[in-house]
Design an enzyme around this catalytic site. Structure first.
Site: not given
Lengths: 366, 366, 366, 366
Positions: B241, B279, B281
């Site tokens: 992230s 992740s 983003d």
């Protein structure tokens, strides 16, 4: 400047994954590519006459009738300046039901219309409704774009080639098909392709490259565009827009394909583009569905099956970004210098200079 | 390993634009950053006790009351795995009405709730409805995340600092604020910032970096992650992230800011990330609106005012991608090795090795 | 005004499909609803003390641990003014991994935080990351909203009830749970539910109704709001926002559920709402996946299996719109007059007048 | 069955706002509508010959050159099954730069291509890139759709009419222009229009109605479709898809227009549609920008200027939903029975029965 080769022939290998046998979108079984290239005339632009520097590219998702055997698809509208047809329905229904066509901007609608005729005349169905997917970039710097020289017969021929053993073979790159008049990073652009394989799964990318500013070009991280020595490219707009097509045989859902499509943008970014205001940067992704995700998971190290149940997508993301990046470089490597309307000229990327710049950056190519 | 410096101090300059005076998000006039860092205890994890490696970062869009003077904002949900609060309303209304807070995943909701209290106790209003924007990345490798050690007093203090002359000054980077326990490309990550200026317009980026795989790290195109010599990072998931915050003073609309936000992803891509499955983003962008687009256009070369009436955005896109890329590198450059819960360790990026690798790639740093 | 009954008890039946046994979201097997209602104190608002008119509603998608057995979900952000948590990740991942909680706006974040604790204390897992889905509407006209009176114990109790045989039974409507202080079309609103069944498939809706202007209210097409005789509702904003939760047992994909979610908006529109500026109109949909689409198709007339391969969705769309419409009417029918903070009053919809107006419109109710 | 009249001539008035002078989209100053209707031949379908029941509708946003004076626009892809062109770019750029054309599905691309020619031949520019916006619904039940009988000359004529004083006058409804062969709620559908005004602001709607099931039809809430006595409509698919065009003179942003567009769906819902699987329900909205929001606010009661700074939109939302609802009813009221290919027949809505049903529901019409 010597013979034009693909990036990998010069020793440039993007990422850690292996390419498929042809290093082309046609490594995905059943996928066929047909390209028709039209180059005719020279000198000043006479709208409707020429000079003609155009063409059309057809990508069939399989060798059958895609209207009857639709394939799961998705689209990413990263930078949605452009005239492509059919994309909202792909997003909505999650399927693609025609060949995907690529051509010059102003020829988009006639190509879509010709796809309709193809279904009647070649697939032998009378569609009551059909959603041709046509992508485009603007070749007007070299081509008589307003003349719309891609006709029904060219569309038919491109699809016919895509539906043949030739169409399932190696893919010509550079100044061919829809990519014929295009510009990439101030150099001659056009069609490029690449692929990645992993444990029986394959992903291929095909791009129609027409975007980027010369100074921004990066090849595998090396700032080639900044260091190359050449006069500034002609024309106030050094090219714009890119169509990125991804094909895979892994039976992903449309939602998953949509996420894979976004990784093509990451591959694009690595070549230096900022996704300019007058650029249309679109990704269209589809799967033939031949490989089941369950089989794929069995062949993977355990850690890939974790990750929210979708950890295996990490491999697919990587393949999408890397294959797109390499397809863009291949387009530049294979496209030769072209003179078009009004003497407008785009120069092929000088590969000898590229090799020298790589050398300076500690990387010896062949 | 020597003193930790910012990328630019080592001679690494991303892109062709100039940074602002502080090379920080606080170069945008009125924007303030406050960071509270909590580091306490060692040894095995005792949930609720520690070890504590956490903190909170506050970004105020201006020094007034943002609920009463909302700022135009936008969000890009590129890879929307994550627990951030407030984002759908920002997309819907096109405004941000609170400080933007960054912290550790499981602390997200208590931080949002504390922001509500702050408005009553410090801005002296009793909100009937308010939309705290809180971003997060997961610091659980080093921190007792479940313990949720960031309390109301830390949130208050972070906002107070952001609302002060100190908050409008240089921004501390590395293991500070919300970034304290984070990991970047297998190395110690955390908070990083950078900015770009052009003819009186300023854009700043601040990231909370917690994503990426070591082998993928690129610094200004150089494949540092692949060539660095260090044992493999501990922990099966080497971090995930990233929160990217963009601030500008150019009076863009929310629709335009949304497009600018997408360019932060291009900056991220250039550092090597594939936007992994686990992740998150996210990009959050806002404008203080101090600089009018009309004034900006007057100072630009004519070619920028073309391009669909939005050609000037090309400069802003470039600033967004470049500042984000440099902010990520700054986070890695400034973050020192940290030992956390259960002895888990993240090593700071060895800058001497970075310099050697750059040297090998034909680029001498200082 | 007499006993408050559900719409169907008065003879109002929305659409042509049959409701399930309970005419409630709990007709979907395994789905449980728990509501905790807090009503305490009278008189002037003392922030932090009361008067308290609030509560919390928990909806569990099944009786197991949803973090370990996530359910496929989707969200429609029709009118995305609101503070709900967890929605971007549901859109991104296509799954829901916690109970869905509904409460008063300013209590949203504490409820989300309490869900985290519930997982440790009741499901016996220590989440490193979890995405609580909490929806909200604003009850501040009657309730001391800023006081945030819904605590951890109430959240726990609501989920406990939802995870019980009681929770899988009939659902209380009106001034209960998260719906306690809410307003609907200028009358007392709150919680409402309804369901539809078709050949073994079930869809249920539950709403937390807090939106609409009195004059706009339509009940099964009859312009009740325009013809009812009552003083104008107090308070300049006669209520705003609605949370609509859809549950089904048909194993739809997230993409399909997203389209089903949009039909809840059509049900809302039929009750008269225009989706006002300060209203947050959200739909959250999930499937327990018990019924396969293939089995469903076998039981349908052939014409439903046509239609782009998704013709069967027409039945699901119809169920979603109709059940949502009836859930909204049920909330109004069951909610009694309530006096709240500062003596603010919302009157229950006068059912005798409704019957008279229906009579005038040629429709005799019981 | 008598003379066909508009809904308002029979006493049906949707909502509480006033219509404009013409009760048509052309009440928005400068907006012009041109319709070309092609009706030719009878009997069995001979593809390419007929019978022809088709046409094309052109809507110009103003009487100038829209490529040079682009108008702010937005799109809502509520139910995005359909082949419309140009919509992604409208979403991306927030502007519309051509007339909006409406026609029969399979004629979409030739109409788009003809718009390109129109710009060269009539606006006297040679577009290097242009984004024709063409909407469509499927008239294949009555028309030889595959024959694509709308040619360049019809497109030119439609735009020419739209660009004239005639085009700015009353709008013909029913079996005209693109609406010629369409079906609405099992009855004959087609083109319909309506408008609303409020303190100097105007909003108009124009629909091409081709969707809905007979039993679902509601007119101002009255369940006309369920109670009407007529044989079941021929053809397994009783019509599908609707294009809804909204025009206003209020200078909204593209983000605001996008929210207004969603309210057209609410108007559609009130007429009974569920947004079926094989229906494409699209909204395209634009503003001529003649009326400033600031002036508008000054003329409004104070309460409208509140509401998140966008409270005034509530009036615009209401106008959009009501005008769309009435435009749909007008299409049904004005469309006469039509016999098409293979003797396929669509019956005009029997207005005498409508009046009787209204009477039964306590509502006397004229």
């Amino acid at each position: 400047m010597g013979k034009r080769v693909r990036a990998r022939e010069l020793g440039i290998e993007i990422g850690e994954m292996e390419p498929g046998r042809l290093n082309a979108i046609t490594d995905v079984e059943g996928v066929g590519v047909g390209q028709v290239t039209l180059i005719r005339g020279d000198g000043p632009l006479k709208v409707g006459e020429g000079p003609v520097r155009t063409g059309v590219t057809a990508i069939v998702p399989h060798q059958g009738n895609p209207y009857e055997e639709k394939v799961t698809g998705a689209v990413d509208l990263f930078n949605a300046y452009g005239k492509s047809t059919g994309l909202p329905q792909v997003i909505h229904m999650g399927v693609i039901e025609t060949p995907i066509m690529l051509t010059d901007t102003l020829n988009t609608w006639l190509v879509a219309d010709a796809v309709l005729d193809y279904f009647r005349e070649h697939y032998d169905i009378l569609p009551l409704s059909i959603n041709p997917v046509v992508g485009e970039t603007n070749g007007g710097f070299l081509n008589d774009s307003f003349g719309r020289h891609v006709g029904k017969e060219h569309v038919f021929k491109a699809i016919d080639i895509a539906r043949s053993s030739k169409g399932m073979g190696p893919v010509e790159e550079g100044n061919v098909g829809g990519g014929t008049p295009m510009t990439g990073y101030g150099f001659k652009g056009g069609t490029g392709t690449s692929s990645r394989v992993y444990e029986g799964f394959t992903l291929g990318a095909l791009v129609q490259l027409n975007c980027g500013r010369r100074e921004d070009l990066r090849i595998d991280g090396v700032p080639v565009g900044r260091e190359i020595e050449m006069p500034s490219p002609e024309g106030r707009e050094p090219g714009n827009s890119i169509m990125m097509i991804l094909a895979t045989d892994l039976a992903l859902t449309s939602r998953q394909l949509g996420k894979v499509a976004k990784r093509a943008i990451m591959g694009l970014a690595r070549t230096g583009s900022y996704g300019g205001v007058s650029s249309g940067d679109f990704v269209i992704a589809f799967t033939t569905g031949r490989e089941s995700v369950d089989d794929f998971l069995e062949m993977m190290p355990e850690r890939y099956s974790r990750g929210l149940g979708e950890g295996f997508l990490n491999i697919v993301y990587r393949a999408a970004a890397d294959a797109t990046e390499e397809a863009i470089i291949n387009a530049l490597f294979k496209a030769e210098t072209m003179v078009g309307r009004d003497g407008n000229t785009r120069y092929g990327l000088p590969l000898d200079q590229v090799a020298e710049i790589f050398e300076k950056h500690g990387r010896s190519l062949y």
